[in-house]
Design a protein around this motif. Structure first.
Motif, PDB file in Angstrom:
ATOM      1  N   LEU A 186       0.821  -1.224   0.000  1.00 45.33           N
ATOM      2  CA  LEU A 186       0.000   0.000   0.000  1.00 45.33           C
ATOM      3  C   LEU A 186       0.848   1.265   0.000  1.00 45.33           C
ATOM      4  CD1 LEU A 186      -2.887  -0.720   2.537  1.00 45.33           C
ATOM      5  CD2 LEU A 186      -3.035  -0.627   0.045  1.00 45.33           C
ATOM      6  N   LEU A 187       2.093   1.158   0.506  1.00 41.08           N
ATOM      7  CA  LEU A 187       2.937   2.355   0.566  1.00 41.08           C
ATOM      8  C   LEU A 187       3.104   2.985  -0.805  1.00 41.08           C
ATOM      9  CD1 LEU A 187       5.884   1.476   2.968  1.00 41.08           C
ATOM     10  CD2 LEU A 187       3.886   2.881   3.430  1.00 41.08           C
ATOM     11  N   LYS A 188       3.048   2.117  -1.838  1.00 44.12           N
ATOM     12  CA  LYS A 188       3.260   2.661  -3.186  1.00 44.12           C
ATOM     13  C   LYS A 188       2.057   3.462  -3.673  1.00 44.12           C
ATOM     14  CE  LYS A 188       6.910   0.027  -5.160  1.00 44.12           C
ATOM     15  NZ  LYS A 188       7.420  -0.712  -6.291  1.00 44.12           N
ATOM     16  N   THR A 189       0.874   3.163  -3.142  1.00 42.05           N
ATOM     17  CA  THR A 189      -0.305   3.880  -3.622  1.00 42.05           C
ATOM     18  C   THR A 189      -0.821   4.897  -2.598  1.00 42.05           C
ATOM     19  OG1 THR A 189      -1.565   1.942  -2.926  1.00 42.05           O
ATOM     20  CG2 THR A 189      -1.129   2.170  -5.271  1.00 42.05           C
ATOM     21  N   ASN A 190      -0.663   4.599  -1.308  1.00 47.94           N
ATOM     22  CA  ASN A 190      -1.121   5.540  -0.293  1.00 47.94           C
ATOM     23  C   ASN A 190      -0.020   6.560   0.034  1.00 47.94           C
ATOM     24  OD1 ASN A 190      -3.470   4.136  -0.264  1.00 47.94           O
ATOM     25  ND2 ASN A 190      -3.200   3.251   1.763  1.00 47.94           N
ATOM     26  N   LEU A 191      -0.384   7.529   0.866  1.00 46.60           N
ATOM     27  CA  LEU A 191       0.567   8.561   1.262  1.00 46.60           C
ATOM     28  C   LEU A 191       1.627   7.970   2.193  1.00 46.60           C
ATOM     29  CD1 LEU A 191       1.469  11.511   1.564  1.00 46.60           C
ATOM     30  CD2 LEU A 191      -0.352  11.811   3.250  1.00 46.60           C
ATOM     31  N   ASP A 192       2.870   8.124   1.816  1.00 47.05           N
ATOM     32  CA  ASP A 192       3.977   7.565   2.595  1.00 47.05           C
ATOM     33  C   ASP A 192       4.662   8.691   3.371  1.00 47.05           C
ATOM     34  OD1 ASP A 192       6.167   6.260   3.589  1.00 47.05           O
ATOM     35  OD2 ASP A 192       7.022   5.718   1.642  1.00 47.05           O
ATOM     36  N   LEU A 193       4.543   8.642   4.696  1.00 50.28           N
ATOM     37  CA  LEU A 193       5.130   9.700   5.533  1.00 50.28           C
ATOM     38  C   LEU A 193       6.377   9.227   6.281  1.00 50.28           C
ATOM     39  CD1 LEU A 193       1.852  11.271   7.012  1.00 50.28           C
ATOM     40  CD2 LEU A 193       3.334  12.264   5.263  1.00 50.28           C
ATOM     41  N   ALA A 194       6.930   8.094   5.850  1.00 47.38           N
ATOM     42  CA  ALA A 194       8.120   7.570   6.548  1.00 47.38           C
ATOM     43  C   ALA A 194       9.272   8.566   6.434  1.00 47.38           C
ATOM     44  CB  ALA A 194       8.521   6.224   5.956  1.00 47.38           C
ATOM     45  N   HIS A 251     -10.062  12.441  -6.352  1.00 47.49           N
ATOM     46  CA  HIS A 251     -11.196  11.515  -6.306  1.00 47.49           C
ATOM     47  C   HIS A 251     -11.134  10.526  -5.147  1.00 47.49           C
ATOM     48  CE1 HIS A 251     -12.396  13.268 -10.035  1.00 47.49           C
ATOM     49  NE2 HIS A 251     -11.242  12.946 -10.596  1.00 47.49           N
ATOM     50  N   ALA A 252     -10.065  10.558  -4.368  1.00 47.69           N
ATOM     51  CA  ALA A 252      -9.980   9.635  -3.223  1.00 47.69           C
ATOM     52  C   ALA A 252     -10.995  10.076  -2.171  1.00 47.69           C
ATOM     53  CB  ALA A 252      -8.566   9.664  -2.653  1.00 47.69           C
ATOM     54  N   ASP A 253     -11.896   9.157  -1.794  1.00 44.34           N
ATOM     55  CA  ASP A 253     -12.888   9.506  -0.774  1.00 44.34           C
ATOM     56  C   ASP A 253     -12.216   9.731   0.579  1.00 44.34           C
ATOM     57  OD1 ASP A 253     -14.902   9.269  -2.623  1.00 44.34           O
ATOM     58  OD2 ASP A 253     -15.229   7.139  -2.199  1.00 44.34           O
ATOM     59  N   TRP A 254     -11.240   8.884   0.861  1.00 42.80           N
ATOM     60  CA  TRP A 254     -10.450   9.026   2.080  1.00 42.80           C
ATOM     61  C   TRP A 254      -8.990   9.233   1.678  1.00 42.80           C
ATOM     62  CZ3 TRP A 254     -11.297   7.754   7.538  1.00 42.80           C
ATOM     63  CH2 TRP A 254     -12.653   7.540   7.846  1.00 42.80           C
ATOM     64  N   ILE A 255      -8.281  10.053   2.422  1.00 42.29           N
ATOM     65  CA  ILE A 255      -6.827  10.149   2.261  1.00 42.29           C
ATOM     66  C   ILE A 255      -6.222   9.206   3.290  1.00 42.29           C
ATOM     67  CG2 ILE A 255      -4.812  11.670   2.314  1.00 42.29           C
ATOM     68  CD1 ILE A 255      -6.835  12.670   0.275  1.00 42.29           C
ATOM     69  N   LEU A 256      -5.549   8.165   2.799  1.00 38.84           N
ATOM     70  CA  LEU A 256      -4.979   7.157   3.692  1.00 38.84           C
ATOM     71  C   LEU A 256      -3.462   7.165   3.565  1.00 38.84           C
ATOM     72  CD1 LEU A 256      -7.437   4.235   2.861  1.00 38.84           C
ATOM     73  CD2 LEU A 256      -7.509   5.764   4.845  1.00 38.84           C
ATOM     74  N   GLY A 257      -2.802   6.914   4.673  1.00 37.11           N
ATOM     75  CA  GLY A 257      -1.351   6.903   4.609  1.00 37.11           C
ATOM     76  C   GLY A 257      -0.743   6.283   5.845  1.00 37.11           C
ATOM     77  N   ARG A 258       0.570   6.327   5.877  1.00 39.90           N
ATOM     78  CA  ARG A 258       1.293   5.666   6.946  1.00 39.90           C
ATOM     79  C   ARG A 258       2.716   6.202   7.034  1.00 39.90           C
ATOM     80  NH1 ARG A 258       1.048  -0.286   8.898  1.00 39.90           N
ATOM     81  NH2 ARG A 258       2.935  -0.337  10.140  1.00 39.90           N
ATOM     82  N   VAL A 282      -9.234  12.016   6.651  1.00 38.72           N
ATOM     83  CA  VAL A 282      -7.816  11.647   6.532  1.00 38.72           C
ATOM     84  C   VAL A 282      -7.479  10.699   7.687  1.00 38.72           C
ATOM     85  CG1 VAL A 282      -5.435  12.501   6.520  1.00 38.72           C
ATOM     86  CG2 VAL A 282      -7.266  13.897   5.505  1.00 38.72           C
ATOM     87  N   TRP A 283      -6.785   9.617   7.368  1.00 38.38           N
ATOM     88  CA  TRP A 283      -6.395   8.636   8.399  1.00 38.38           C
ATOM     89  C   TRP A 283      -4.994   8.146   8.091  1.00 38.38           C
ATOM     90  CZ3 TRP A 283      -6.901   7.053  13.081  1.00 38.38           C
ATOM     91  CH2 TRP A 283      -6.580   5.758  13.481  1.00 38.38           C
ATOM     92  N   LEU A 284      -4.074   8.420   9.027  1.00 36.19           N
ATOM     93  CA  LEU A 284      -2.654   8.161   8.797  1.00 36.19           C
ATOM     94  C   LEU A 284      -2.080   7.343   9.945  1.00 36.19           C
ATOM     95  CD1 LEU A 284      -1.979  11.906   7.955  1.00 36.19           C
ATOM     96  CD2 LEU A 284      -2.208  10.068   6.271  1.00 36.19           C
ATOM     97  N   LYS A 285      -1.607   6.150   9.620  1.00 41.01           N
ATOM     98  CA  LYS A 285      -1.045   5.304  10.681  1.00 41.01           C
ATOM     99  C   LYS A 285       0.380   5.716  11.008  1.00 41.01           C
ATOM    100  CE  LYS A 285      -3.348   0.891   9.928  1.00 41.01           C
ATOM    101  NZ  LYS A 285      -3.047  -0.500   9.623  1.00 41.01           N
ATOM    102  N   HIS A 325       0.892   1.171  15.488  1.00 39.33           N
ATOM    103  CA  HIS A 325       0.231   1.089  16.793  1.00 39.33           C
ATOM    104  C   HIS A 325      -0.485   2.376  17.189  1.00 39.33           C
ATOM    105  CE1 HIS A 325       1.317  -2.932  18.227  1.00 39.33           C
ATOM    106  NE2 HIS A 325       2.343  -2.790  17.412  1.00 39.33           N
ATOM    107  N   ALA A 326      -0.558   3.331  16.279  1.00 39.15           N
ATOM    108  CA  ALA A 326      -1.334   4.542  16.537  1.00 39.15           C
ATOM    109  C   ALA A 326      -1.775   5.103  15.191  1.00 39.15           C
ATOM    110  CB  ALA A 326      -0.488   5.575  17.287  1.00 39.15           C
ATOM    111  N   GLY A 327      -2.885   5.858  15.218  1.00 37.91           N
ATOM    112  CA  GLY A 327      -3.364   6.494  13.997  1.00 37.91           C
ATOM    113  C   GLY A 327      -3.720   7.940  14.267  1.00 37.91           C
ATOM    114  N   TRP A 328      -3.623   8.733  13.197  1.00 37.59           N
ATOM    115  CA  TRP A 328      -3.837  10.190  13.289  1.00 37.59           C
ATOM    116  C   TRP A 328      -4.985  10.520  12.335  1.00 37.59           C
ATOM    117  CZ3 TRP A 328       0.352  13.801  10.744  1.00 37.59           C
ATOM    118  CH2 TRP A 328       0.034  15.153  10.949  1.00 37.59           C
ATOM    119  N   ALA A 329      -6.080  11.042  12.893  1.00 39.06           N
ATOM    120  CA  ALA A 329      -7.265  11.339  12.095  1.00 39.06           C
ATOM    121  C   ALA A 329      -7.481  12.848  12.043  1.00 39.06           C
ATOM    122  CB  ALA A 329      -8.488  10.681  12.721  1.00 39.06           C
TER     123      ALA A 329
END
Ligand SMILES: [Zn+2]
Length: 557
Positions: A96-104, A125-132, A159-162, A167-171
């Motif tokens: 998923l890192l390749k398609t979602n937002l990568d914040l590493a 067009h993304a309904d949710w912005i997802l990342g990690r 927006v939901w970012l792991k 072990h934690a998420g940021w909404a």
């Protein structure tokens, strides 16, 4: 709900067992080869691959002379190692890192906000912005971020970012609104909603509280899974990984793995642990072995005994050294844990228990001791991470035949934080590879990607040096716990195969095993230890077939 059944695929298993030979016997020569074996590390300069894709023999020029009529492959003087096995990682999340937002690696919350804004602009067009991948410990102000910081750049969409460790998420506020989070939402068992002085959720959800948001996410379909998994296996093959122990898959992931194995799309091998606190186990019911020419097994189940050290979610016997009120969170009672282990083992599944804190580890060992009636089990139950262990519990791994599935780069990433959390005494049982090996335990190494980078040479380097990639600290962090190069390679190959009950087929280049091997650009055993981190893979072979070639990859670009 869909039914998961192996019954419909039995015919396929049968057909695939009449595997067409890829070629006649072939001889790889002009190499500096090394493999772990039951007799320690063996060296060779010639590797013979039979017409089924397995190793027929390894040896020296005498063997080459004997095989004068076989097809020859010139190894160009490169070093050959067995294909590396990552014994604990997360393939779908990695893909998923390749398609979602990568914040590493993002160095500040402002930079994170910029990336979130840019990603939203590029994905209208993304309904949710997802990342990690965010990690507040790397930021100048080492505090958890807040929903308001995302709202300032994206407020019209959830927006939901792991966090990097999962072990934690940021909404943002839109995500919390959709999930129905308000001041009255209670903390779930094993989880925490961070709140401000008014009792309002700040946007950070720890461990089981993440489910409150995740339950509202749009569900991925099989195509989403397949795309992510294909992304992942392609990258992994290029890094020299020929097998991954996938630490906790859901039912759809299992189905997609099966269809990818049927279509010969996996490339590398997957040893999957079912996830979901046992729900996936209930749906699957029985283990799957050696599917698709040993490309897929689903024979293990992963559960969590506790959380992570960074967020103080790891369950400790005594309070944290830097938080006197806090002992972390145990996710199960001892009775529940024992009952689960017994049930899964009775169904024939190995159990891998995630355990970070010394209480989490002790509870896992106690549960195994009970289920195994005090003896080693042929299922080889495992503890995932085995990070902080009371010294008196260390010998119990060997006594019970429990595998320690550890991640060398966790030690070098955690080194500055870990001792703050647990102090100078408990740290002696932390990341204690040497103590575990000396007690007779088997260590299977991995990376826990995407929590850490997937490149297994970073892990081998960390195992040998106990230094981070900047060479810190000089001389290594608790260097007495470092592994030798041979031990480190063993932990990423034969011991990892052993941890999956696959050492009869995988993990070394001994005759009869699959010809899974890599050619690398320098000699792992003779270069300075600091260079192990920089080793590049030239070719990757699985079952006698070349699945990655750096020269081809470069030309195709
Ligand atoms: Zn993991």
């Amino acid at each position: 709900m869909f039914m998961f059944s192996y019954k419909s695929i039995i015919c396929c298993v049968f057909l695939i067992s009449f595997f067409d030979p890829v070629w006649a016997e072939a001889v790889l020569h002009n190499i500096q080869g090394y493999t772990s074996s039951s007799e320690g590390t063996r060296e060779f300069s010639v590797l013979v691959i039979d017409d089924t894709g397995r190793v027929a023999a390894f040896g020296d020029d005498e063997l080459l002379a004997d095989k004068s009529s076989s097809e020859r492959i010139d190894g160009g003087g490169l070093t050959v190692l067995p294909g590396l096995i990552d014994a604990h990682a997360h393939v779908y999340s990695f893909g998923l890192l390749k398609t979602n937002l990568d914040l590493a690696g993002v160095p500040s919350v402002d930079e994170a906000a910029t990336r979130i804004r840019d990603y939203a602009i590029h994905h209208p067009h993304a309904d949710w912005i997802l990342g990690r991948g965010w990690n507040q410990v790397l930021w100048p102000v080492r505090e958890f971020p807040t929903a308001a910081q995302i709202d300032a750049v994206v407020s019209d969409r959830p927006v939901w970012l792991k966090r990097i460790d999962g072990h934690a998420g940021w909404a943002n506020s839109a995500a919390m609104k959709i999930a129905g989070i308000d001041n009255d939402t209670p903390d779930p068992v094993g989880g925490k909603i961070l709140r401000d002085d008014n009792g309002s959720a700040t946007g950070i959800f720890i461990d089981n509280a993440m489910e409150l948001i995740v339950a509202s996410l749009p569900e991925a379909d099989k195509d989403d899974y397949r795309t992510a998994l294909l992304n992942a296996v392609e990258t992994l093959a290029a890094e020299g990984i020929t097998s991954v122990h996938d630490a906790g898959i859901d039912l759809m992931n299992a189905e997609v793995y099966l269809s990818m194995a049927d279509n010969d799309e996996l490339g590398i091998r997957i040893y999957a642990m079912t996830g979901g606190a046992g729900d996936v186990l209930d749906a699957i019911g029985e283990p799957l072995y050696a599917y698709g020419n040993d490309h897929l097994e689903i024979a293990s189940v992963k559960i969590y005994s506790d959380g992570a050290l960074g967020s103080r979610g790891a369950a400790m016997i005594e309070p944290y050294s830097d938080d006197a009120e806090n002992r972390g969170l145990a996710f199960w009672t001892q009775d529940e844990l024992e009952a689960f282990v017994k049930k899964a083992n009775d169904l024939g599944f190995q159990v891998g228990i995630h355990a970070i804190g010394d209480l989490g580890n002790r509870m896992a060992l106690d549960a195994f001791e009970k289920a195994q009636q005090g003896k080693p089990s042929p299922l080889r139950n495992r503890i995932e991470h085995a990070q902080i262990i009371q010294l008196e519990d260390i010998p119990r791994f060997a006594e019970l035949g429990v595998i320690a599935a550890m991640q060398p780069t966790h030690a070098t990433s955690d080194k500055n934080m870990a001792e703050d959390r647990i102090g100078p005494d408990r740290i002696l049982g932390g990341y204690a590879w040497r103590r575990l090996l000396e007690s007779g335990a088997v260590i299977a190494s991995g990376s826990d990607f995407p929590v850490e980078l997937s490149n297994p040479f970073h892990g081998l380097y960390a195992a040998v040096t106990r230094q981070d990639r900047d060479g810190e600290p000089e001389g290594g962090w608790y260097p007495g716990q470092a592994l030798t190069r041979a031990e480190a390679l063993h932990s990423f190959t034969l011991a990892a195969a052993y941890a999956a009950n696959q050492e009869d087929r995988l993990g070394s280049l001994e005759p009869g095993k699959w010809a899974d091997f890599i050619l690398i650009d320098r000699n792992y055993f003779t270069i300075p230890a600091s260079e192990i981190d920089d080793i590049k893979v030239v070719q990757t072979w699985v079952g006698g077939e070349k699945i990655f070639d750096v020269n081809k990859a470069v030309k195709e670009q």
